[in-house]
Design an enzyme around this catalytic site. Sequence first.
Site, PDB file in Angstrom:
ATOM      1  CG  HIS A 196      -1.801   1.239   1.241  1.00 19.16           C
ATOM      2  ND1 HIS A 196      -3.050   1.268   0.656  1.00 19.16           N
ATOM      3  CD2 HIS A 196      -1.582   2.480   1.731  1.00 19.16           C
ATOM      4  CE1 HIS A 196      -3.563   2.471   0.792  1.00 19.16           C
ATOM      5  NE2 HIS A 196      -2.702   3.230   1.453  1.00 19.16           N
ATOM      6  CB  CYS A 197       2.175   3.323  -2.561  1.00 19.97           C
ATOM      7  SG  CYS A 197       3.317   4.696  -2.773  1.00 19.97           S
ATOM      8  N   PRO A 198       1.173   5.116   0.386  1.00 20.16           N
ATOM      9  CG  PRO A 198       2.194   5.877   2.340  1.00 20.16           C
ATOM     10  CD  PRO A 198       2.100   4.683   1.434  1.00 20.16           C
ATOM     11  N   GLY A 201      -1.531   7.139  -2.774  1.00 20.19           N
ATOM     12  CA  GLY A 201      -2.883   7.073  -2.208  1.00 20.19           C
ATOM     13  C   GLY A 201      -3.666   5.857  -2.638  1.00 20.19           C
ATOM     14  CG  ASN A 202      -5.118   2.780  -5.277  1.00 24.54           C
ATOM     15  OD1 ASN A 202      -5.677   2.009  -4.485  1.00 24.54           O
ATOM     16  ND2 ASN A 202      -5.453   2.857  -6.556  1.00 24.54           N
TER      17      ASN A 202
END
Length: 386
Positions: A196-198, A201-202
């Site tokens: 999950h890559c902040p 944002g997804n």
Amino acid sequence: MKECEYRQIPPGTPAAPPSSEPPAPAASSMAAAAATPAHGRRRKWEVFPGRNRFYCGGRLMLARHSGVFLLTLGLIVVTSGLFFAFDCPFLARNLTLAIPIIAGILFLFVISCLLQTSFRDPGILPRATPSEAADLEKWIDSLGTSTYRPPARTMEVVINKYMVKLKYCYTCKMFRPPRTSHCSVCDNCVERFDHHCPWVGNCVGKRNYRYFYAFILSLSFLTAFIFACVITHLALRSQGSDFLTVLKATPASVLELVVCFFSVWSIFGLSGFHTYLVASNLTTNEDLKGAWSNKRGSEFANPYSHKSIFTNCCAVLCGPFYPSLIDRRGFIQADAGTPSTPKSEIPSFGTKSDASMCVRGTKEILRTLCASWQNPRRPQEALSNI
Ligand SMILES: [Zn+2]
Ligand SMILES: [Zn+2]
């Protein structure tokens, strides 16, 4: 990345509740649901159980907490904007017009890849419907023996001659297909889950990995290009004058230098790491957990690897485009409490073509897995990749 919590359920008991409280609908979902008339047809994204926000009638989706994504977008747009406004005119006049043209093409490519990564369904698997979950519970209970121990909530399948252990997801009520993991931020099971890559944002998964890779690679080039051009700009301006005076006269260029200098190292490192993952047909999730490392012996190599760097790159980056399985724009059927899953090809486990795996629903997954289970050979050592 946090795994689902696991609990053993004694045979004969009704379906267990999820390990955590069901998430409240996203704010946008609630707003849309409130705005929808009671007699109107509602779309599936309005009742989507994961922690996502939907925009443009469900066409775009994003993780609920998207503040860091806006920071990423702002940093790229502001830094590039300052470069175009304060450096490009001088460089185009004194060096070549190619500089703003190259920077413009790179900038547009970076932004388009970022938006594709952020607003795309990363490969979310639809949760089991109540009837599918009940069927699965019944089937799991039927595996129980007369002993007091409940049946294990794992399943072993053969993939490219390797035994792979599948875990049961208590939130989505299904056995996770190979390479699938449950994102604790978005509360969804995602196929070929990478991480999950902040920053985008997804989740990064099966359907948006190639855009993510193109994004970080092109961002490396853009950052390095801007950095080199700003240095050149300042060097040309400082000819015949004091360098400190030039720095004071061009605060925008100094700001670009600082942003590029501190970001270029991490972006280059990330690009290199993902280039290694692409060449090995690995995911970040698998690499961090050491799922296919040789610690158990060379015979337990990555079963998804095509044993060739070129073929692995082609498989990861140039494979087919997969349809979204959550069908978020579809209408909820009047006689169904939960959204149905769209029709797609049933996967074939036991082959190397994990990229072609596409699920229709828990029943279909189960049926396919059961077929794989007919092989009575027990694994010498079960591998856990998820
Ligand atoms: Zn799940
Ligand atoms: Zn996520």
